[in-house]
Design a protein around this motif. Structure first.
Motif, PDB file in Angstrom:
ATOM      1  N   UNK A 175       0.877  -1.158  -0.154  1.00  0.00           N
ATOM      2  CA  UNK A 175       0.005  -0.038   0.049  1.00  0.00           C
ATOM      3  C   UNK A 175       0.824   1.233  -0.162  1.00  0.00           C
ATOM      4  N   UNK A 176       0.284   2.388  -0.431  1.00  0.00           N
ATOM      5  CA  UNK A 176       1.227   3.543  -0.352  1.00  0.00           C
ATOM      6  C   UNK A 176       0.628   4.695  -1.265  1.00  0.00           C
ATOM      7  N   UNK A 177       1.251   5.482  -1.899  1.00  0.00           N
ATOM      8  CA  UNK A 177       2.862   5.686  -1.389  1.00  0.00           C
ATOM      9  C   UNK A 177       2.806   6.599  -0.198  1.00  0.00           C
ATOM     10  N   UNK A 178       4.332   6.135   0.203  1.00  0.00           N
ATOM     11  CA  UNK A 178       5.399   5.520   0.265  1.00  0.00           C
ATOM     12  C   UNK A 178       4.850   4.127   0.196  1.00  0.00           C
ATOM     13  N   UNK A 179       5.384   3.375  -0.570  1.00  0.00           N
ATOM     14  CA  UNK A 179       4.660   2.095  -0.919  1.00  0.00           C
ATOM     15  C   UNK A 179       5.375   1.044   0.493  1.00  0.00           C
ATOM     16  N   UNK A 180       4.325   0.307   1.101  1.00  0.00           N
ATOM     17  CA  UNK A 180       4.933  -0.459   2.258  1.00  0.00           C
ATOM     18  C   UNK A 180       4.339  -1.906   2.014  1.00  0.00           C
ATOM     19  N   UNK A 181       5.041  -2.721   2.251  1.00  0.00           N
ATOM     20  CA  UNK A 181       4.727  -4.169   2.378  1.00  0.00           C
ATOM     21  C   UNK A 181       3.499  -4.223   3.243  1.00  0.00           C
ATOM     22  N   UNK A 182       2.513  -5.065   2.663  1.00  0.00           N
ATOM     23  CA  UNK A 182       1.332  -5.283   3.346  1.00  0.00           C
ATOM     24  C   UNK A 182       1.067  -6.817   3.572  1.00  0.00           C
TER      25      UNK A 182
END
Length: 604
Positions: A175-182
């Motif tokens: 999810x993001x930005x900033x893109x984070x591991x979900x």
């Protein structure tokens, strides 16, 4: 004196067995793009003969994608270099260049506002990155995989989501930005080759080497369904592409089919069977406007018709490997270009339209080194597979093959059914496709041969910088003890069409022309190449000839005046010129290791 580019016949995508090929499409739906070697090829989808080639990468480029705005293309190469360049101008001005990780870039995705780029592959320190397109600053962390990431895509509307597919059998969602591991998706049991969001952003799909396709919710990433029950294909799936309305998608598989899916129902509407040969494996696909494209292992681009799944509407053929030689021949008054490549493939091009085809049947199994035509309307070819072939061009299929004792480097022909094959350590005269005379134990290493059009003389260029002249007497070659001196090892040679002159190029970068009637006296010497010239072709006017070389240059020389010359500077940028031929007195054809064929209008 000037030259102007008239046509570009582009190469096919460079393919590798078991490796997915990413095909990009432009947001307006007019063009598609792919890579071959160091080139990015942009082609018009309605008329693929219209092509533009970007050649600014110094290394093999793997993937290229349009920005959603349509103004820029981002392309990534095997060293991890990402180039972002302008599509609106012919010059393709470079906007930015970044190296977010060092190692091959396998896939690229843009956000819908054309501001951010995600790229994945096989870096030394990480397998992916997300950056701002203008500064290269990071906008997220693409982590969570333990092996190479094959594919990435970004939801095209807000809230943005990002998904990846990896060799570690997992898909990941960010999810993001900033893109984070979900989270991680563990549904596949083998490599995951491709991930794609639907254009409306409601779903994303993963496809893998286990022959399965899974559909997920685009916003929450929950698993919704699996296409086709237990398995979508009987082989690995390499690529998927959504329909513009997000209701259907196509998938390309190693089981040699492309399937069209109704996503809501989870069933295949149509199966396109592309053949039974290994080379018919489908490694890439693209759905663009009304066009459905499947890419075969051969590199052939198949246009598919939903209503006629048993055969493509059209197949774009050509070369995917470097072209080594070229010739032009008229059939029924129309000129055609014949080109031979390093994988043994021979292609036939219509000079004006770029429509092309190849011979049916089994041809050469290794590099085609030289092509020429004899009086019997046969294409005479020699190859590193130790054979000569005589192919009747009216029948359009491979037929007569002559096995040689040693590898042939060059073949030339003359009237009366004569052919001269220059092999490693051996010179062979053939008459009507049969060997009639062989010379072994020569005092020199023969490199290249040329027969006088009248069939009276055979000239053989040696590695020692001499040209040896033999008179053709019946079915034998007689050494009259006459040699000509050039500056170095002969790289190519040819008699003018009227037989008045013999032109020779050598590795000391000199072209020398001899006058036949005057006892082969030197008519002129021509200097200009910065590196070894390797190919030579006489104009039909017998007053000009062209040479091409490893300096990527082509020169058109005027016989009577060595200072009057036309220079084609970057005829095939970053690739040396490997073949030349003339269509007529004002049209020169060039080819090179970039697997493209170009035509130039030459005006004196």
């Amino acid at each position: 004196m000037a030259c102007e580019l008239k046509h570009v016949f582009a190469s096919l995508p460079q393919m590798e067995r078991g490796v997915a090929k990413v095909i990009g499409g432009d947001p307006k739906g007019n063009n598609f793009l792919y890579t071959n070697g160091k080139c990015v090829i942009i082609r018009n989808i309605d008329n693929p003969a219209i092509a533009d080639i970007y050649t600014e990468h110094a290394h093999t480029v793997n993937v290229a994608k349009y920005s959603p705005s349509g103004f820029y293309i981002a392309s990534g190469d095997v060293t991890g270099k990402l180039r972002i360049w302008d599509t609106t101008q012919k010059e393709h001005i470079l906007k930015n260049e970044f190296t977010p990780f060092s190692g091959p870039i396998k896939d690229i995705a843009w956000t819908g506002d054309s501001q951010r780029i995600a790229l994945v592959g096989e870096g030394r320190e990480k397998f992916g990155a997300a950056i701002l397109w203008d500064s290269g600053n990071s906008v997220g962390d693409i982590s969570g995989h333990s092996k190479i990431i094959n594919s990435v895509d970004i939801k095209q509307n807000r809230p943005y989501r990002l998904a990846t597919a990896s060799d570690d059998t997992c898909g990941s969602f960010y999810e993001g930005p900033p893109f984070k591991f979900k989270n991680t998706k563990h549904d596949h049991s083998q490599f995951v080759n491709c991930v794609r969001f639907s254009p409306n952003g409601e779903h994303f799909v993963t496809a893998g080497a286990d022959g399965k396709i899974f559909i997920y919710d685009g916003k929450s990433s929950d698993l919704i369904s699996q296409l086709g029950g237990e398995k979508a294909h009987n082989g690995g799936i390499y690529a998927v592409s959504w329909s513009p309305d997000s209701s259907q998608l196509i998938s390309a598989s190693g089981d040699k089919t492309v399937k069209l899916w109704d996503v809501g129902a989870g069933t295949a509407v149509t199966t396109f069977s592309m053949g039974t040969d290994v080379s018919d494996q489908q490694l890439g696909c693209l759905w663009q406007k009304d066009h459905l494209l499947g890419i075969s292992l051969t590199g052939y681009i198949n246009y598919l018709d939903k209503n006629k799944p048993d055969r493509p509407i059209r197949v774009i053929k050509g070369h995917s490997k470097s072209i080594q030689c070229l010739t032009v021949h008229k059939s029924e008054g129309r000129p055609y270009i014949y080109s031979g490549s390093s994988d043994g493939h021979i292609n036939i091009w219509d000079v004006d339209s770029g429509e092309n085809d190849c011979f049916s049947g089994k041809g050469h199994s290794n590099q085609v080194s030289k092509l020429t035509f004899n009086d019997a309307e046969e294409l005479v070819t020699c190859s590193m597979d130790d054979t000569l072939r005589y192919t009747d061009i009216n029948k359009k299929e491979y037929s007569d093959v002559v096995k040689m004792d040693f590898q042939p480097k060059s073949v030339s022909v003359a009237s009366g059914g004569l052919s001269l094959a220059v092999c490693i350590g051996q010179v062979v005269l053939l008459k009507d496709k049969k060997k009639v005379f062989t010379m072994d134990n020569l005092s020199y290493e023969p490199e290249v041969g040329a027969m006088h059009p009248g069939g009276t003389t055979a000239a053989v260029g040696g590695a020692d910088g001499d040209i040896y002249l033999y008179s053709v007497q019946g079915n034998t070659l007689k050494d009259e003890g006459k040699t000509l001196k050039v500056k170095g090892t002969t790289t190519d040679m040819a008699y003018s069409k009227d037989g008045a002159y013999l032109a020779v190029i050598d590795e000391k970068k000199v072209a020398t022309v001899f006058t036949v009637a005057d006892g082969y006296s030197v008519k002129n010497e021509f200097y200009g190449h910065h590196a070894k010239p390797v190919c030579l072709a006489w104009s039909p006017d017998n007053e000009h000839f062209a040479t091409g070389g490893m300096d990527m240059m082509v020169f058109v020389w005027t016989l009577s005046d060595s200072d009057k010359r036309i220079k084609l500077q970057d005829s095939h940028r970053l690739h040396h010129v490997s073949g030349l031929a003339w269509v007529d007195e004002h049209t020169l054809v060039t080819t090179s290791h970039d697997a493209t064929v170009k035509q130039w209008t030459i005006s004196f």
